[in-house]
Each structure stands twice: as structure tokens, then as C-alpha cells.
Design an enzyme around this catalytic site. Structure first.
Site, mmCIF file in Angstrom:
data_model
loop_
_atom_site.group_PDB
_atom_site.id
_atom_site.type_symbol
_atom_site.label_atom_id
_atom_site.label_comp_id
_atom_site.label_asym_id
_atom_site.label_seq_id
_atom_site.Cartn_x
_atom_site.Cartn_y
_atom_site.Cartn_z
ATOM 1 C CG ASP A 283 64.901 19.133 -27.937
ATOM 2 O OD1 ASP A 283 64.834 19.296 -26.707
ATOM 3 O OD2 ASP A 283 64.381 19.919 -28.751
ATOM 4 C CD GLN B 188 54.885 30.459 -38.656
ATOM 5 O OE1 GLN B 188 55.341 31.325 -37.919
ATOM 6 N NE2 GLN B 188 53.946 30.710 -39.551
ATOM 7 C CB ALA C 279 60.284 27.293 -32.462
ATOM 8 C CB SER C 280 63.632 31.105 -31.728
ATOM 9 O OG SER C 280 64.363 29.907 -31.600
#
Length: 455
Positions: A278, A126, A122-123
Site C-alpha cells: 500500500d 486515527q 481513516a475507517s
């Protein structure tokens, strides 16, 4: 902390390179507009995804904060993707060596194996699977290069731009863009501190222990191998909770699994330092041993007990069609600093008119069925936006953490569509929305170690 000359030079080059990249992507988007493309929310979303880390997170902030942004932008950014091209393992190995090779221990001594193929990228980080020297399976969440520099550079530029806009266009001051950027900075930089995420996990595990909850589990943090840039956790094996067929390998009643998940999450709103904000399909799984796994505690929220009760009252009033009670609950939710000046009757009238329009637009709302189909879930999302817009006209502002809560409940609604289409999370007797169990109530009042309600 003062930087030495080589580090200062590297930092300056990184900042300059980031500014150049941003200008390049922004220039291409402006070219698209010049060629006749409409400068709408979808174009902005595509531009943000190309700009990466910071802008993807800002897009997610827009999607979860309907009180601050226009409807079309909130809707466009609902599916803002946070998936990136994996970094080569050579970089991951370098970070692991810098962060974990202490006291003379090498990676080969700390780990039997580290899988070079990432589980996710992801941004911000990792994720790689690994095995400790004692044979324990773990996952390594490794921060990507220059994340903090990129974020600070991007947010610094955005902050300066908003200040200029507010000076050039005084009407922009009403939107308070600069404070919004400041809040985004605080929250995003917190996500780059894996020590803080590890604490979120420990808080949740303490809540599970005190409430005697053995149905749900979170990964164990490997303390000696966790730093600000690397988070090492025990690996959990299981299946996605949107795959009912796979779930039936490890449970006889997927609907009860969903009820247990909801009960745990609802209790955490009242009894834990923070709630997981989330829990989408990638962060919730049914484990091979039948327990439920909560994963990735990078995004959490907090909500006052009074606000949560008012939220429930609003939803109950919505189901009952009692718009006066719904309006009062919106005021009681502490969404406004000047609640005594809100005309509750006028607000109730506007809410009633809004609901009539929404119902006329979509027959789903008048079907009398729980919100458990995709169309109903989408309608619930639209309705939330309408409620926010009506509230804004009366000086009412939703706190961001309330928006996080609402977004999480939409995630749960989608789980229910698959696992328990007949279950209504607000009226099903399998679901304890408030901590009505005396054991939990006693623990909350007597156990000094239990996280207290948010003050």
C-alpha cells in the site's frame, strides 16, 4: 472468552445498533433505485462509503481483486475513499488511558504532549502526533471504537446472505462467495491487530539491516507503548514523493530517489517475509535527511519467488509482443491448480487477440514508449483486467497477493510520471528488479535471521 453480563449487554446493543444502521443506509439506496436510479457499480460504491469501515475495506478488496469481480466494479472501487470524520479527542484519550496506563504510569508521565488535532482519520484508526517524556517525537495510531464488533457483525451478515444466495441460485456457487467473505474476514480482522502490524515493520527493518540498505527507513516501533489497539512509532518528517519541487530541498535527483525506492521494494519481494502492498502517495515520503520513508504496514502481501519470476517474464513478454511466452508465464505463475491441462497455444491466441483489441482502442499502446503517462497507466490497468478475464476463460485464477502486487506497481507507475517520466521500471539500468547483487544473495543463503522466501 466468556463475557460478563454488562459487557454482553453492551456488545448485544452494539450489534443491534450496527444492524439498524446498515438497514437504514441500504434502505435509502434501495429507495434511490425505486425512484429510477440505475443500480450500477457507482451506486454500490457510494453505499459502501456510507456504510463505513467494513464496506470500505470490501470496496478496496474488490478494486484489488480483478480475478473475482466484474470490470465495472473493479474500476468503480479504484478510488474508494478511506477517510472519515475525526473522532473527538476525549475518545482517543480514553483508549490511550485504557491501553497504556499500566504499572501506575499516567499519560502525563508517559507523554510530554499529545496533539489533540489528528494527523489523519481513516475507517479503522486515527493518528495523532505526540512527544514522549524523553522528548522523542512519535505518532499514535489509535483504533476506533467497536471496529472489531462492526466488522464481525457486517461480515457475519454478509456470510449468511451469500449462503442464502447460493442456495436460492445454485449458479452463484461457481463464484464461491462464502469463501471470499471468509478470506476478507481474516485479512480485515488482521488489520485491527496492531501487534501484527508492528511485526510487519520489524520484518522490514530486519530486511533493511541484513541487506545493508541505509537509503530507506521505516518508523521505529515503541514496544512498551504498543498494544492491539494502539501502535506507537517514531515520527518521520519529510515531503510527499509526488511533489518534485519540495523533494529538491532534500535531494539533487528525484529520479534516483525513485530508483532507490523501487530497488528496495523489488528486493523485499524476494528477501522479506512480506512486501508493502500500500505504498501510495500518503505512505511514501522523502525525509528531511534525504532518506526514503516507508510508512503504514497494515496491508502487506506475500509472493512465491517462482511466481514473481513468472510475473517478470510475463511483463517482459508483453513488452516484446511474445504472446506464447506471456501465456506460458501466466501458467507458470501458479495461478491455476490444474496447469497441465491449460492449452498454452490457445491461451496465447486469445491473449494476442485481446492485445490487438486493446491496441486498436487506444493508440498509446502502439506508441513504443514506456508506460509513463497517465493515459498509459490507465491503459495498463485496463489491460490487466483484460488479461485476467482471458485467463479466467482458461481456468487460470490470479491469487489476491498477485493483484496486490499489480496494484502497487500501478502506484509506482504514477510516481514515475512525476519524478522520472523517461524511466521504464523494467529496463532502466538504475533499477535492479531481481536481487542480482551478490551481497543480497549471500545474505539470503547464509544469514539464518534473514526472512526466507515465502514457501
Amino acid at each position: 472468552m466468556k463475557l460478563h453480563r454488562p459487557h454482553l449487554l453492551k456488545h448485544t446493543l452494539n450489534v443491534a445498533n450496527r444492524v439498524r444502521q446498515t438497514a437504514s443506509v441500504a434502505g435509502l439506496s434501495l429507495l434511490r433505485v425505486a425512484q429510477g436510479e440505475k443500480p450500477d457499480a457507482m451506486l454500490l460504491k457510494e453505499t459502501f462509503e456510507q456504510l463505513g469501515t467494513t464496506y470500505i475495506k470490501i470496496g478496496q478488496f474488490i478494486a484489488s481483486t480483478p480475478s473475482l469481480f466484474p470490470r465495472q466494479y473493479v474500476m468503480a472501487f479504484q478510488d474508494c475513499l478511506d477517510q472519515t470524520t475525526p473522532l473527538p479527542f476525549s475518545y482517543i484519550k480514553k483508549v490511550l488511558q485504557e491501553e497504556l496506563e499500566i504499572n501506575g504510569k499516567t499519560l502525563d508521565e508517559l507523554f510530554l504532549t499529545i496533539d489533540e488535532t489528528p494527523l489523519a482519520s481513516a475507517s479503522i484508526a486515527q493518528v495523532h502526533a505526540a512527544t514522549l517524556s524523553n522528548g522523542e517525537e512519535v505518532v499514535l495510531k489509535v483504533q476506533k471504537p467497536n471496529v472489531k464488533t462492526i466488522m464481525q457483525t457486517d461480515l457475519g451478515v454478509l456470510h449468511a446472505v451469500t449462503k442464502v444466495l447460493e442456495k436460492l441460485m445454485p449458479s452463484m456457487r461457481f463464484a464461491s462467495l462464502a469463501p471470499i467473505i471468509d478470506e476478507i474476514r481474516l485479512r480485515m480482522l488482521a488489520e485491527t491487530d496492531f501487534i501484527a502490524e508492528a511485526q510487519n515493520i520489524r520484518d522490514f527493518q530486519q530486511f533493511l539491516t541484513v541487506s545493508n540498505n541505509t537509503r530507506v527507513v521505516a518508523p521505529k516501533v515503541i514496544e512498551r507503548l504498543t498494544t492491539k489497539r494502539v501502535l506507537t512509532m517514531s515520527r518521520l518528517h519529510g515531503v510527499s514523493m509526488i511533489d518534485e519541487a519540495a523533494m529538491r530541498q532534500y535531494c539533487s535527483d528525484p529520479a534516483q530517489v525513485m530508483a532507490d525506492t523501487l530497488n528496495t521494494w523489488f528486493a523485499s519481494l524476494m528477501l522479506c517475509n512480506s512486501f508493502h502492498a500500500d505504498l501510495h502517495a500518503g505512505n511514501l515520503m522523502l525525509l528531511n535527511d534525504g532518506r526514503i520513508g516507508f510508512l503504514d504496514f497494515g496491508i502487506v502481501g506475500t509472493l512465491k519467488a517462482e511466481s514473481w519470476r513468472a510475473c517478470l517474464a510475463m511483463m517482459q513478454a508483453l513488452q516484446d509482443g511474445d504472446y506464447r511466452a506471456m501465456a506460458q508465464a501466466m501458467v507458470d505463475m501458479e495461478m491455476t491448480h490444474d496447469k497441465d491441462n491449460v492449452d498454452v497455444d490457445a491461451l496465447a491466441s486469445d491473449v494476442a487477440k485481446m492485445m490487438q483489441v486493446v491496441a486498436a482502442d487506444d493508440k498509446v499502446l502502439t506508441s513504443g514508449k514506456p508506460f509513463n503517462t497517465k493515459e498509459q497507466a490507465d491503459e495498463l490497468n485496463k489491460m490487466m483486467l483484460e488479461i485476467v478475464e482471458v485467463g479466467k476463460r482458461h481456468g487460470i485464477h490470479f491469487p489476491r497477493d498477485f493483484a496486490l502486487l499489480a496494484k502497487q506497481m500501478l502506484y509506482f507507475d504514477r510516481f514515475l510520471q512525476v519524478l522520472a517520466p523517461d524511466m521504464d521500471m523494467f529496463s532502466d539500468n538504475r533499477i535492479q528488479i531481481l536481487a542480482q547483487d551478490n551481497t543480497l544473495a549471500d545474505a539470503a543463503s547464509q544469514n539464518k535471521d534473514l526472512p526466507k522466501l515465502v514457501s
